[in-house]
Design a protein around this motif. Structure first.
Motif, PDB file in Angstrom:
ATOM      1  N   SER A  86      -3.086  -7.159   2.442  1.00 15.77           N
ATOM      2  CA  SER A  86      -4.277  -7.808   1.534  1.00 15.77           C
ATOM      3  C   SER A  86      -5.457  -8.031   2.464  1.00 15.77           C
ATOM      4  CB  SER A  86      -3.896  -9.064   0.937  1.00 15.77           C
ATOM      5  OG  SER A  86      -3.854  -9.961   1.778  1.00 15.77           O
ATOM      6  N   HIS A  87      -5.020  -7.787   4.110  1.00 17.61           N
ATOM      7  CA  HIS A  87      -6.147  -8.048   4.946  1.00 17.61           C
ATOM      8  C   HIS A  87      -6.751  -6.804   5.468  1.00 17.61           C
ATOM      9  CE1 HIS A  87      -5.647 -12.380   6.426  1.00 17.61           C
ATOM     10  NE2 HIS A  87      -4.573 -12.223   5.916  1.00 17.61           N
ATOM     11  N   CYS A  88      -6.760  -5.855   4.532  1.00 16.24           N
ATOM     12  CA  CYS A  88      -7.125  -4.401   4.900  1.00 16.24           C
ATOM     13  C   CYS A  88      -7.829  -3.781   3.773  1.00 16.24           C
ATOM     14  CB  CYS A  88      -6.239  -3.389   5.279  1.00 16.24           C
ATOM     15  SG  CYS A  88      -6.697  -1.779   5.916  1.00 16.24           S
ATOM     16  N   ARG A  89      -9.116  -3.798   3.794  1.00 18.54           N
ATOM     17  CA  ARG A  89      -9.817  -3.386   2.595  1.00 18.54           C
ATOM     18  C   ARG A  89      -9.347  -2.185   1.871  1.00 18.54           C
ATOM     19  NH1 ARG A  89     -13.958  -6.042   1.108  1.00 18.54           N
ATOM     20  NH2 ARG A  89     -13.998  -7.056   2.978  1.00 18.54           N
ATOM     21  N   PRO A  90      -9.159  -1.192   2.394  1.00 15.92           N
ATOM     22  CA  PRO A  90      -8.746   0.034   1.518  1.00 15.92           C
ATOM     23  C   PRO A  90      -7.481  -0.435   0.720  1.00 15.92           C
ATOM     24  CG  PRO A  90      -8.870   0.769   3.765  1.00 15.92           C
ATOM     25  CD  PRO A  90      -9.029  -0.776   3.759  1.00 15.92           C
ATOM     26  N   PHE A  91      -6.794  -1.401   1.032  1.00 21.40           N
ATOM     27  CA  PHE A  91      -5.534  -1.660   0.130  1.00 21.40           C
ATOM     28  C   PHE A  91      -6.044  -2.832  -0.976  1.00 21.40           C
ATOM     29  CE2 PHE A  91      -3.530  -0.768   4.113  1.00 21.40           C
ATOM     30  CZ  PHE A  91      -3.005   0.610   3.860  1.00 21.40           C
ATOM     31  N   LEU A  92      -7.017  -3.194  -0.855  1.00 22.84           N
ATOM     32  CA  LEU A  92      -7.483  -4.126  -1.915  1.00 22.84           C
ATOM     33  C   LEU A  92      -8.105  -3.313  -3.258  1.00 22.84           C
ATOM     34  CD1 LEU A  92      -9.325  -6.774   0.334  1.00 22.84           C
ATOM     35  CD2 LEU A  92      -7.014  -6.757  -0.969  1.00 22.84           C
ATOM     36  N   ASN A  93      -7.555  -2.517  -3.544  1.00 20.43           N
ATOM     37  CA  ASN A  93      -7.616  -1.633  -4.813  1.00 20.43           C
ATOM     38  C   ASN A  93      -6.192  -1.642  -5.553  1.00 20.43           C
ATOM     39  OD1 ASN A  93      -7.070   0.861  -6.325  1.00 20.43           O
ATOM     40  ND2 ASN A  93      -9.429   1.295  -5.679  1.00 20.43           N
ATOM     41  N   GLN A  94      -6.274  -2.246  -6.650  1.00 18.15           N
ATOM     42  CA  GLN A  94      -5.043  -2.478  -7.449  1.00 18.15           C
ATOM     43  C   GLN A  94      -4.153  -1.331  -7.653  1.00 18.15           C
ATOM     44  OE1 GLN A  94      -5.428  -5.927 -10.341  1.00 18.15           O
ATOM     45  NE2 GLN A  94      -5.353  -4.074 -11.659  1.00 18.15           N
ATOM     46  N   LYS A  95      -4.863  -0.340  -8.106  1.00 20.36           N
ATOM     47  CA  LYS A  95      -3.925   1.215  -8.609  1.00 20.36           C
ATOM     48  C   LYS A  95      -3.544   1.791  -7.217  1.00 20.36           C
ATOM     49  CE  LYS A  95      -4.106   5.497 -10.956  1.00 20.36           C
ATOM     50  NZ  LYS A  95      -2.904   5.683 -10.259  1.00 20.36           N
ATOM     51  N   TYR A  96      -4.559   1.658  -6.056  1.00 20.50           N
ATOM     52  CA  TYR A  96      -4.067   2.459  -4.941  1.00 20.50           C
ATOM     53  C   TYR A  96      -3.079   1.717  -4.300  1.00 20.50           C
ATOM     54  CZ  TYR A  96      -4.602   4.127  -0.172  1.00 20.50           C
ATOM     55  OH  TYR A  96      -4.647   4.344   1.225  1.00 20.50           O
ATOM     56  N   LEU A  97      -3.049   0.258  -4.121  1.00 21.14           N
ATOM     57  CA  LEU A  97      -1.894  -0.385  -3.911  1.00 21.14           C
ATOM     58  C   LEU A  97      -0.557  -0.407  -4.493  1.00 21.14           C
ATOM     59  CD1 LEU A  97      -0.814  -2.246  -1.519  1.00 21.14           C
ATOM     60  CD2 LEU A  97      -1.724  -4.409  -2.844  1.00 21.14           C
ATOM     61  N   SER A  98      -0.743  -0.296  -5.869  1.00 20.21           N
ATOM     62  CA  SER A  98       0.523  -0.318  -6.764  1.00 20.21           C
ATOM     63  C   SER A  98       1.046   1.135  -6.607  1.00 20.21           C
ATOM     64  CB  SER A  98      -0.043  -0.352  -8.293  1.00 20.21           C
ATOM     65  OG  SER A  98       0.064  -1.776  -8.561  1.00 20.21           O
ATOM     66  N   ASP A  99       0.432   2.032  -6.294  1.00 18.16           N
ATOM     67  CA  ASP A  99       0.966   3.349  -6.350  1.00 18.16           C
ATOM     68  C   ASP A  99       1.531   3.503  -4.969  1.00 18.16           C
ATOM     69  OD1 ASP A  99      -0.182   4.516  -8.535  1.00 18.16           O
ATOM     70  OD2 ASP A  99      -1.800   5.481  -8.112  1.00 18.16           O
ATOM     71  N   ILE A 100       1.144   2.911  -3.978  1.00 18.98           N
ATOM     72  CA  ILE A 100       1.646   3.111  -2.540  1.00 18.98           C
ATOM     73  C   ILE A 100       3.037   2.098  -2.753  1.00 18.98           C
ATOM     74  CG2 ILE A 100       1.762   1.923  -0.328  1.00 18.98           C
ATOM     75  CD1 ILE A 100      -1.201   2.498  -0.298  1.00 18.98           C
ATOM     76  N   LEU A 101       3.040   0.970  -3.394  1.00 18.11           N
ATOM     77  CA  LEU A 101       4.455  -0.022  -3.308  1.00 18.11           C
ATOM     78  C   LEU A 101       5.445   0.866  -4.331  1.00 18.11           C
ATOM     79  CD1 LEU A 101       2.438  -3.409  -3.485  1.00 18.11           C
ATOM     80  CD2 LEU A 101       3.634  -2.245  -1.534  1.00 18.11           C
ATOM     81  N   LEU A 102       5.062   1.239  -5.398  1.00 20.45           N
ATOM     82  CA  LEU A 102       5.961   2.097  -6.130  1.00 20.45           C
ATOM     83  C   LEU A 102       6.598   3.333  -5.823  1.00 20.45           C
ATOM     84  CD1 LEU A 102       4.867   1.106 -10.002  1.00 20.45           C
ATOM     85  CD2 LEU A 102       5.893  -0.384  -8.285  1.00 20.45           C
ATOM     86  N   GLY A 103       5.816   3.577  -4.947  1.00 18.62           N
ATOM     87  CA  GLY A 103       6.182   4.901  -4.398  1.00 18.62           C
ATOM     88  C   GLY A 103       7.220   5.189  -3.360  1.00 18.62           C
TER      89      GLY A 103
END
Ligand SMILES: [Zn+2]
Length: 264
Positions: free
Chosen positions: A152-169
């Motif tokens: 959460s300290h890195c701006r590109p990851f502060l996107n709900q769908k982007y971050l969820s897709d990474i984590l669920l993948g």
């Protein structure tokens, strides 16, 4: 003695055992530095009703009424409590909150005389939200999982769908057990109504919410379930960051692989 009465209640004792276990997990995970984190449980459905009114307690008027919590009984960790202390004795390190019949005020029993967590207003708002959803969720857990906070300290990851897709993948269990992914709440001062309201908005579609540069809050049917959801998503964050540290970007599960991983 009021506290003996609570301590001797078998249903409350069972709930407290789960609190103690979960608090121990948080401490052992390194997610609960100093007095970091707090949790609450709505005990109303877990104890025989009607639950006798508190007699040795202090009363407090709520700044905002919580009508859906009328006559409800909550447990919340006490202010300043270390999770390692909660793990040893959740009674001594917690408070019991009993709401009046309109939800406009509550009486508080603190077995060790401690005040409830300063996040009590946040927990009340979220507990009331859970009641409004009618999904059987009774528990709210806030903690500081290192790797999720790091992302959460890195701006590109502060996107709900982007971050969820990474984590669920990162592994099939993430999609199986936390299919809604993670909600995002932009930074807000801890303990504020603004943070509570933003959290509730994110909880409409998620059971786990990441507070930017601060921590995570999860809701569920019990505190161990909350812990498990956070644990799975933080494991995904660990895998993702481990790959980065090794010099490559994790592929993540393919669309087909994800489609073959249905929630149980
Ligand atoms: Zn925190």
């Amino acid at each position: 003695m009021e506290t003996n009465h609570l301590r001797l209640n078998e249903q409350i004792a069972t709930a407290m055992e789960m609190v103690a276990n979960t608090a121990g997990f948080l401490w052992n995970k390194g997610w609960a530095e100093r007095n970091g984190g707090n949790l609450s449980i709505n005990l109303t459905m877990l104890v025989s009703q009607p639950f006798p009114p508190f007699t040795t307690s202090y009363e407090t008027e709520l700044s905002e009424a919580a009508p859906l919590l009328a006559n409800n009984l909550l447990y919340i960790t006490a202010t300043g409590s270390r999770m390692r202390e909660v793990a040893r004795d959740p009674f001594a390190r917690g408070c019991f909150i009993q709401f009046n019949d309109t939800g406009s005020n509550c009486t508080i029993v603190a077995p060790s005389g401690l005040l409830p967590s300063s996040e009590l207003p946040t927990h009340i708002l979220i507990q009331q939200f859970l009641k409004s959803q009618g999904n059987g969720y009774t528990s709210v857990l806030h903690t500081h999982p290192t790797e999720l906070i790091a992302l959460s300290h890195c701006r590109p990851f502060l996107n709900q769908k982007y971050l969820s897709d990474i984590l669920l993948g990162m592994m099939p269990e993430a999609r199986m057990f936390v299919p809604k992914g993670i909600g995002l709440v932009p930074y807000q001062k801890p303990g504020t109504v603004l943070l509570a309201r933003a959290t509730i908005s994110a909880l409409v579609n998620h059971d786990v919410v990441l507070w930017e540069k601060h921590g995570v809050l999860a809701v569920g049917t019990n505190v161990e379930e909350c812990f498990d959801s956070i644990d799975i998503l933080n494991k995904s964050a660990q895998i993702f960051l481990s790959a980065r540290q090794a010099g490559y970007v994790a592929d993540g599960l393919t669309g087909n692989q994800l489609n073959n991983t249905a929630p149980p």
